[in-house]
Design a protein around this motif. Sequence first.
Motif, PDB file in Angstrom:
ATOM      1  N   LEU A  95      39.776  38.363  54.426  1.00  0.00           N
ATOM      2  CA  LEU A  95      40.430  37.064  54.309  1.00  0.00           C
ATOM      3  C   LEU A  95      39.791  36.224  53.205  1.00  0.00           C
ATOM      4  N   ALA A  96      38.465  36.252  53.109  1.00  0.00           N
ATOM      5  CA  ALA A  96      37.773  35.524  52.040  1.00  0.00           C
ATOM      6  C   ALA A  96      38.166  36.085  50.673  1.00  0.00           C
ATOM      7  N   ALA A  97      38.279  37.404  50.558  1.00  0.00           N
ATOM      8  CA  ALA A  97      38.701  38.018  49.292  1.00  0.00           C
ATOM      9  C   ALA A  97      40.131  37.618  48.942  1.00  0.00           C
ATOM     10  N   THR A  98      41.002  37.553  49.939  1.00  0.00           N
ATOM     11  CA  THR A  98      42.385  37.135  49.713  1.00  0.00           C
ATOM     12  C   THR A  98      42.444  35.703  49.213  1.00  0.00           C
ATOM     13  N   VAL A  99      41.682  34.831  49.828  1.00  0.00           N
ATOM     14  CA  VAL A  99      41.642  33.422  49.406  1.00  0.00           C
ATOM     15  C   VAL A  99      41.132  33.324  47.972  1.00  0.00           C
ATOM     16  N   ASP A 100      40.091  34.085  47.645  1.00  0.00           N
ATOM     17  CA  ASP A 100      39.552  34.071  46.283  1.00  0.00           C
ATOM     18  C   ASP A 100      40.590  34.541  45.270  1.00  0.00           C
ATOM     19  N   HIS A 101      41.295  35.620  45.580  1.00  0.00           N
ATOM     20  CA  HIS A 101      42.294  36.143  44.652  1.00  0.00           C
ATOM     21  C   HIS A 101      43.464  35.173  44.475  1.00  0.00           C
ATOM     22  N   LEU A 102      43.899  34.527  45.544  1.00  0.00           N
ATOM     23  CA  LEU A 102      44.969  33.537  45.416  1.00  0.00           C
ATOM     24  C   LEU A 102      44.527  32.344  44.584  1.00  0.00           C
ATOM     25  N   ALA A 103      43.283  31.916  44.769  1.00  0.00           N
ATOM     26  CA  ALA A 103      42.770  30.787  43.989  1.00  0.00           C
ATOM     27  C   ALA A 103      42.714  31.135  42.510  1.00  0.00           C
ATOM     28  N   VAL A 104      42.290  32.347  42.181  1.00  0.00           N
ATOM     29  CA  VAL A 104      42.241  32.770  40.777  1.00  0.00           C
ATOM     30  C   VAL A 104      43.655  32.880  40.201  1.00  0.00           C
ATOM     31  N   ALA A 105      44.597  33.417  40.973  1.00  0.00           N
ATOM     32  CA  ALA A 105      45.973  33.531  40.497  1.00  0.00           C
ATOM     33  C   ALA A 105      46.569  32.147  40.236  1.00  0.00           C
ATOM     34  N   ASN A 106      46.331  31.207  41.129  1.00  0.00           N
ATOM     35  CA  ASN A 106      46.826  29.841  40.923  1.00  0.00           C
ATOM     36  C   ASN A 106      46.166  29.198  39.715  1.00  0.00           C
ATOM     37  N   TRP A 107      44.871  29.461  39.528  1.00  0.00           N
ATOM     38  CA  TRP A 107      44.154  28.916  38.375  1.00  0.00           C
ATOM     39  C   TRP A 107      44.730  29.487  37.081  1.00  0.00           C
ATOM     40  N   MET A 108      44.986  30.799  37.057  1.00  0.00           N
ATOM     41  CA  MET A 108      45.569  31.409  35.864  1.00  0.00           C
ATOM     42  C   MET A 108      46.943  30.825  35.548  1.00  0.00           C
ATOM     43  N   PHE A 109      47.763  30.663  36.573  1.00  0.00           N
ATOM     44  CA  PHE A 109      49.099  30.101  36.379  1.00  0.00           C
ATOM     45  C   PHE A 109      49.003  28.692  35.805  1.00  0.00           C
ATOM     46  N   GLN A 110      48.112  27.890  36.356  1.00  0.00           N
ATOM     47  CA  GLN A 110      47.951  26.519  35.878  1.00  0.00           C
ATOM     48  C   GLN A 110      47.392  26.499  34.456  1.00  0.00           C
ATOM     49  N   ALA A 111      46.456  27.398  34.157  1.00  0.00           N
ATOM     50  CA  ALA A 111      45.856  27.433  32.824  1.00  0.00           C
ATOM     51  C   ALA A 111      46.879  27.850  31.764  1.00  0.00           C
ATOM     52  N   VAL A 112      47.700  28.833  32.073  1.00  0.00           N
ATOM     53  CA  VAL A 112      48.694  29.306  31.115  1.00  0.00           C
ATOM     54  C   VAL A 112      49.794  28.276  30.910  1.00  0.00           C
ATOM     55  N   ASN A 113      50.170  27.582  31.944  1.00  0.00           N
ATOM     56  CA  ASN A 113      51.281  26.643  31.866  1.00  0.00           C
ATOM     57  C   ASN A 113      50.868  25.205  31.583  1.00  0.00           C
ATOM     58  N   SER A 114      49.599  24.966  31.295  1.00  0.00           N
ATOM     59  CA  SER A 114      49.196  23.604  30.953  1.00  0.00           C
ATOM     60  C   SER A 114      49.674  23.299  29.544  1.00  0.00           C
ATOM     61  N   SER A 115      50.016  22.049  29.298  1.00  0.00           N
ATOM     62  CA  SER A 115      50.608  21.673  28.023  1.00  0.00           C
ATOM     63  C   SER A 115      49.578  21.504  26.915  1.00  0.00           C
ATOM     64  N   GLU A 116      48.351  21.186  27.256  1.00  0.00           N
ATOM     65  CA  GLU A 116      47.323  20.952  26.247  1.00  0.00           C
ATOM     66  C   GLU A 116      46.198  21.976  26.410  1.00  0.00           C
ATOM     67  N   ASP A 117      45.611  22.385  25.283  1.00  0.00           N
ATOM     68  CA  ASP A 117      44.499  23.328  25.339  1.00  0.00           C
ATOM     69  C   ASP A 117      43.245  22.692  25.917  1.00  0.00           C
TER      70      ASP A 117
END
Length: 98
Positions: free
Chosen positions: A31-53
């Motif tokens: 469960l801890a590994a699942t939470v970590d992977h979801l957090a990283v996936a959400n972080w990647m999505f937010q980083a790629v879709n942010s408007s400013e570098d």
Amino acid sequence: MILIKNLPQDSAIQREIHGEAAEWSISDHLLAATVDHLAVANWMFQAVNSSEDDDTPEPPKPVPRPGVKDEDGEDPEEGSTEEGAEAISPGALARFFG
């Protein structure tokens, strides 16, 4: 000796020998590994879709696990980043995912 070896994981003797790690089951680690992977996936999505570098979010910290310390040897309750993790720019993520 057979009785002591076959005590449940949450027994007082197991907690004394193994500490907090005795209270974590395989399900808790998964469960801890699942939470970590979801957090990283959400972080990647937010980083790629942010408007400013310059608006790159901080990478998520993994769920603290018993007996695991970060590379500085700090307390696991404070959280840590994965060893060898580097900040990845949103442009690099966008190129990777095409």
